[in-house]
Design a protein around this motif. Sequence first.
Motif, PDB file in Angstrom:
ATOM      1  N   ILE A 210       0.547  -1.206   0.017  1.00  0.00           N
ATOM      2  CA  ILE A 210       0.017  -0.099  -0.072  1.00  0.00           C
ATOM      3  C   ILE A 210       0.840   1.350  -0.099  1.00  0.00           C
ATOM      4  CG2 ILE A 210      -0.328   0.210   2.534  1.00  0.00           C
ATOM      5  CD1 ILE A 210      -2.919   0.909  -0.163  1.00  0.00           C
ATOM      6  N   VAL A 211       1.968   1.133   0.658  1.00  0.00           N
ATOM      7  CA  VAL A 211       2.823   2.399   0.810  1.00  0.00           C
ATOM      8  C   VAL A 211       3.353   2.653  -0.485  1.00  0.00           C
ATOM      9  CG1 VAL A 211       4.800   3.243   1.786  1.00  0.00           C
ATOM     10  CG2 VAL A 211       3.421   1.826   3.254  1.00  0.00           C
ATOM     11  N   GLN A 212       3.853   1.785  -1.306  1.00  0.00           N
ATOM     12  CA  GLN A 212       4.464   2.170  -2.539  1.00  0.00           C
ATOM     13  C   GLN A 212       3.290   2.455  -3.631  1.00  0.00           C
ATOM     14  OE1 GLN A 212       7.520   2.235  -3.490  1.00  0.00           O
ATOM     15  NE2 GLN A 212       6.703   2.821  -5.483  1.00  0.00           N
ATOM     16  N   ASP A 213       2.145   1.734  -3.586  1.00  0.00           N
ATOM     17  CA  ASP A 213       0.923   1.872  -4.374  1.00  0.00           C
ATOM     18  C   ASP A 213       0.791   3.472  -4.362  1.00  0.00           C
ATOM     19  OD1 ASP A 213       1.217  -0.692  -5.136  1.00  0.00           O
ATOM     20  OD2 ASP A 213      -0.587  -1.195  -4.328  1.00  0.00           O
ATOM     21  N   ILE A 214       0.460   3.895  -3.257  1.00  0.00           N
ATOM     22  CA  ILE A 214       0.217   5.380  -2.948  1.00  0.00           C
ATOM     23  C   ILE A 214       1.088   6.175  -3.464  1.00  0.00           C
ATOM     24  CG2 ILE A 214      -0.369   7.140  -1.169  1.00  0.00           C
ATOM     25  CD1 ILE A 214      -1.630   5.061   0.786  1.00  0.00           C
ATOM     26  N   GLU A 215       2.355   5.923  -3.275  1.00  0.00           N
ATOM     27  CA  GLU A 215       3.498   6.696  -3.551  1.00  0.00           C
ATOM     28  C   GLU A 215       3.450   6.976  -5.168  1.00  0.00           C
ATOM     29  OE1 GLU A 215       8.325   7.610  -3.680  1.00  0.00           O
ATOM     30  OE2 GLU A 215       7.216   6.393  -2.048  1.00  0.00           O
ATOM     31  N   THR A 216       3.084   5.552  -5.796  1.00  0.00           N
ATOM     32  CA  THR A 216       3.121   5.647  -7.352  1.00  0.00           C
ATOM     33  C   THR A 216       1.874   6.440  -7.714  1.00  0.00           C
ATOM     34  OG1 THR A 216       4.265   3.450  -7.192  1.00  0.00           O
ATOM     35  CG2 THR A 216       2.923   3.832  -9.209  1.00  0.00           C
ATOM     36  N   MET A 217       0.928   6.544  -7.305  1.00  0.00           N
ATOM     37  CA  MET A 217      -0.333   7.105  -7.608  1.00  0.00           C
ATOM     38  C   MET A 217      -0.066   8.592  -7.696  1.00  0.00           C
ATOM     39  SD  MET A 217      -4.183   7.400  -6.073  1.00  0.00           S
ATOM     40  CE  MET A 217      -4.804   5.843  -6.294  1.00  0.00           C
ATOM     41  N   VAL A 218       0.396   8.993  -6.358  1.00  0.00           N
ATOM     42  CA  VAL A 218       0.687  10.510  -6.087  1.00  0.00           C
ATOM     43  C   VAL A 218       1.851  11.036  -7.214  1.00  0.00           C
ATOM     44  CG1 VAL A 218       1.691  12.091  -4.645  1.00  0.00           C
ATOM     45  CG2 VAL A 218       0.156  10.575  -3.634  1.00  0.00           C
ATOM     46  N   ARG A 219       2.833  10.044  -7.507  1.00  0.00           N
ATOM     47  CA  ARG A 219       3.752  10.476  -8.390  1.00  0.00           C
ATOM     48  C   ARG A 219       3.229  10.691  -9.901  1.00  0.00           C
ATOM     49  NH1 ARG A 219       9.289  10.647  -7.202  1.00  0.00           N
ATOM     50  NH2 ARG A 219       9.938   9.631  -5.085  1.00  0.00           N
ATOM     51  N   SER A 220       2.346   9.834 -10.198  1.00  0.00           N
ATOM     52  CA  SER A 220       1.696   9.717 -11.593  1.00  0.00           C
ATOM     53  C   SER A 220       1.187  11.122 -11.812  1.00  0.00           C
ATOM     54  CB  SER A 220       0.889   8.796 -11.798  1.00  0.00           C
ATOM     55  OG  SER A 220      -0.341   8.867 -11.024  1.00  0.00           O
ATOM     56  N   TYR A 221       0.694  11.806 -10.801  1.00  0.00           N
ATOM     57  CA  TYR A 221       0.225  13.294 -11.079  1.00  0.00           C
ATOM     58  C   TYR A 221       1.136  14.235 -10.904  1.00  0.00           C
ATOM     59  CZ  TYR A 221      -4.840  11.377 -10.499  1.00  0.00           C
ATOM     60  OH  TYR A 221      -5.857  10.915 -10.882  1.00  0.00           O
ATOM     61  N   VAL A 222       2.068  14.256  -9.689  1.00  0.00           N
ATOM     62  CA  VAL A 222       2.842  15.290  -9.567  1.00  0.00           C
ATOM     63  C   VAL A 222       4.195  15.441 -10.476  1.00  0.00           C
ATOM     64  CG1 VAL A 222       2.116  15.669  -7.170  1.00  0.00           C
ATOM     65  CG2 VAL A 222       4.128  14.138  -7.874  1.00  0.00           C
ATOM     66  N   ASP A 223       4.493  14.341 -11.199  1.00  0.00           N
ATOM     67  CA  ASP A 223       5.528  14.387 -12.176  1.00  0.00           C
ATOM     68  C   ASP A 223       5.292  15.143 -13.325  1.00  0.00           C
ATOM     69  OD1 ASP A 223       7.412  12.777 -11.013  1.00  0.00           O
ATOM     70  OD2 ASP A 223       6.737  10.682 -11.577  1.00  0.00           O
TER      71      ASP A 223
END
Length: 677
Positions: A210-223
């Motif tokens: 879950i930790v990695q999944d959330i960070e991946t989702m957030v990065r997909s936006y802020v990148d």
Amino acid sequence: MTFGGLSTPNAHAAALVLTIRLERLFLQVSSLAISRSLDRGGFRVWVAMESLIGLVNRIQRACTALGDHGDAEESGVGLPTLWEALPSVVVVGGQSSGKSSVLESIVGRDFLPRGSGIVTRRPLVLQLHKVDEGKVEHAEFLHLPRRRFTDFSLVRKEIVDETERLTGKTKQISTHPIHLSIYSPNVVNLTLIDLPGLTKVAVEGQPDNIVQDIETMVRSYVDKPNCIILAISPANQDIATSDAMKLAKEVDPTGERTFGVLTKLDLMDKGTNALDVLEGRSYRLQHPWVGVVNRSQADINKNVDMIVARIKEREYFATSPDYSHLASRMGSEYLAKLLSKHLESVIRSRIPSITSLINKTIDELEAEMNHLGRPVAVDAGAQLYTILEMCRAFDRVFKEHLDGGRPGGDRIYGVFDNQLPAALKKLPFDRYLSLQNVKKVVSEADGYQPHLIAPEQGYRRLIEGGLGYFRGPAEASVDAVHYVLKELVRQSIGETQELRRFPTLQTELAAAAYEALERFREDGRKTALRLVDMEASYLTVEFFRQLPQEVERGNNPAGSNPTGKKPDDRNPVGPTIDRYGEGHFRRIGSNVSSYISMVSDTLRNTIPKAVVYCQVREAKRSLLNHFYTQVGKKEGKQLADLLDENPALMERRMQCAKRLELYKSARDEIDSVSWNR
């Protein structure tokens, strides 16, 4: 105590109502003042800002409705997504950083789910629309287009229900956004995207990743370079440990896209403050830091009105010995206006590139749609017309192969120019016309009574037997051309672009063409063999009349002139031979061989004529005639079955059509806003 003649409790209530009304009036006047102050040369920039942000809002709603939320792989086509090109404000923060409270302060409503752990489990696209005072404040979900929510507690419930519709009651997350629009006189025009809070460890009930999944989702936006990052950090924690600032620094090292927000200023230890951060000394960004004071848990439990909370927040900064000098640049109201103005500025700068992307993608999608073909009509007449048009397209390609426009037809000539002559040369005439076989055939033809002069029956039997060998090359030529035609049919079906969508029609068309070719082959076989049989049924007498006549030993020549008249010049006297000797039979074999060679030359020219006439010509003229007759008898359901498309192509066209609709809608939206007046 009394207030306007009212007792103390009522006086407090009246004072609160008056305060709220004054606050709303203040917001109206402030907006009007800002609007007037931004008037330039008759063009109202404030109105333009509303139009531009509204433009992006409408395009984002269309993106979400049509499945484009920034995931290029899920879009089904390999093109950049429109969502990625649209500027947006993304709210990023760790769990319990006060992220939800900031959003509710900006909106002025208590509407977000609350609780421990991961509360936000799907992206929430929150579009704020400012409406005139007096209009009903309400919310709308994109997935419930016909329903208006005026009770914001039901908005909270719907967010929870819609989240669980995809994720279940587990603590899983989903990348599919929920789209919520709020219409209120107490907001500025602004779009915010709320994402799940960053976390460092999985709690009970959460998957290990879950930790990695959330960070991946957030990065997909802020990148994305068009993303404005609203990084939420609690003031009562060291800014160096802020999850939001750590991520923002990685994706935006210069701080051009990042707005820093400090929450919980009122919860800091006594004697401490956050001035080093707010004034940009400990962590510098290109945009000013904004501090906010959210409602306390006690206020939330008491359902304190958000307008009252705004007043309290403004009073906190105005009266704070630490922050009073920054009061005009603090608070959720200022934050909302700051973000709205910056978002409008970014949108304005990005409009040309967005327009370019839209036009380029429309061209690519239309080319793709033309390649895939338009959807099939449901009307039986239109379906029949479509089938016939595709058959004609196939027929054109097939004829191009035969006539030289495409490769393949030359293989038919190769049959006549190479295979047929080679087959004729390989016929076993040396063995058939050997001395032994000639003796045998001639003797058998004479029966019990030997021939008197020339062994005519022997000649005929030898010739007829030899001509029978030509049947093999004749049939082989027919078969070779048949297989070339079949291969050209297969090739032509594959090369007919219109047919690729319809595997059932391809199969039926191929079967009908092969069936017709079988009929043509049978006609060609009969005609070619008939040519051979014709040669055997009537021999060319002139050939034998020109042969030298044999003279039997001890007798007058067979063609001598006993009257003393001049001999016929066309029948010169041949050598004197013994009609029972080997020389006699060699002479017969030689004559038969010459005759067969003459016939071979004839058939070498006539067999191709028969094959072309019966097979190639008919394939060009009437390959699908029987199929046309059968198709014309079919009913609607049977026609529809023929146009049963390849599911992969149907899905591809649907995805392209959806995206084309989206991009055309976006183009129309941009054209409707005079952003560059």
